[in-house]
Motif scaffolding. Structure first.
Motif: not given
Length: 222
Positions: A46-65
């Protein structure tokens, strides 16, 4: 070494600024989503979609919400501590500054109770050690340690225990009070009272009994 493939200093700076902006965007979007939709409905997707990034990009910064929330909590704690430290008056004792800190914390949390209740239901206030939180945890702890060390220099807090250890004990005491308040569903628990009682008990042990400045410790919240 092939210097032709090495980034220029300006490129490194720009890259780091972009990474920092991306990190802050992830943090803000996660917090906004939890505030609006709740913790369970806020997923990495949900967070990745709102920011128009991939989940993989999210995990480049944080391990989890949960790690995102832990990072945000540390940022908030560090900012409040810094603000209180910067705004202290020369006539204030460090215990009085700590009671002022309690007031700031209570006002912030009570103004956004649903969000902090959601955070309290996770381990965000007690994050496991990991690299994504190291910097912000260190900044928050450093600010509190500075307050403690100043109190020790003035003779207002015991110097028999290392300032960093005292700061960690104080942080744990206040975090526990905040967590208990957020998890209290009856609404009977007053956060400012819980924080100040916890600080009273902490200062009983953190103040040298025979110090000439010990009598300056007083409950200014009554």
């Amino acid at each position: 070494m092939d210097t032709a493939t090495e980034p220029l200093p300006g490129e490194v700076g720009l890259r780091e600024r972009k990474k920092q902006r991306q990190r802050q965007d992830i943090v803000q979007q996660t917090v906004d989503s939890v505030r609006t939709h709740g913790y369970e409905a806020t997923t990495v997707a949900v967070v990745a979609s709102a920011l128009e990034i991939s989940s993989a990009t999210f995990y480049n910064y944080f391990r989890s919400k949960e790690d995102v929330l832990a990072y945000w909590v540390q940022m908030v704690w560090e900012r409040i501590t810094r603000d209180v430290l910067a705004g202290q008056k020369s006539s204030q004792t460090i215990p009085e500054v700590l009671y002022a800190l309690n007031s700031r914390v209570a006002a912030l949390l009570e103004s956004d109770r649903d969000l902090w209740c959601a955070i309290a239901s996770t381990n965000a206030w007690y994050p496991a050690e990991n690299n994504s939180l190291a910097g912000t945890e260190a900044a928050a702890h450093k600010a509190l340690t500075e307050l403690v060390r100043l109190g020790q220099d003035r003779g207002e807090l015991t110097s028999r225990v290392d300032a960093e250890m005292v700061a960690r004990l104080l942080d744990g005491t206040l975090v526990t009070a905040c967590s208990a308040w957020a998890l209290d569903q009856t609404g009977h628990c007053s956060l400012i009272e819980s924080l100040n009682v916890s600080l009273d008990l902490f200062l009983t042990g953190a103040t040298d009994r025979h110090s000439t400045n010990a009598t300056k410790r007083r409950r200014v919240w009554k």
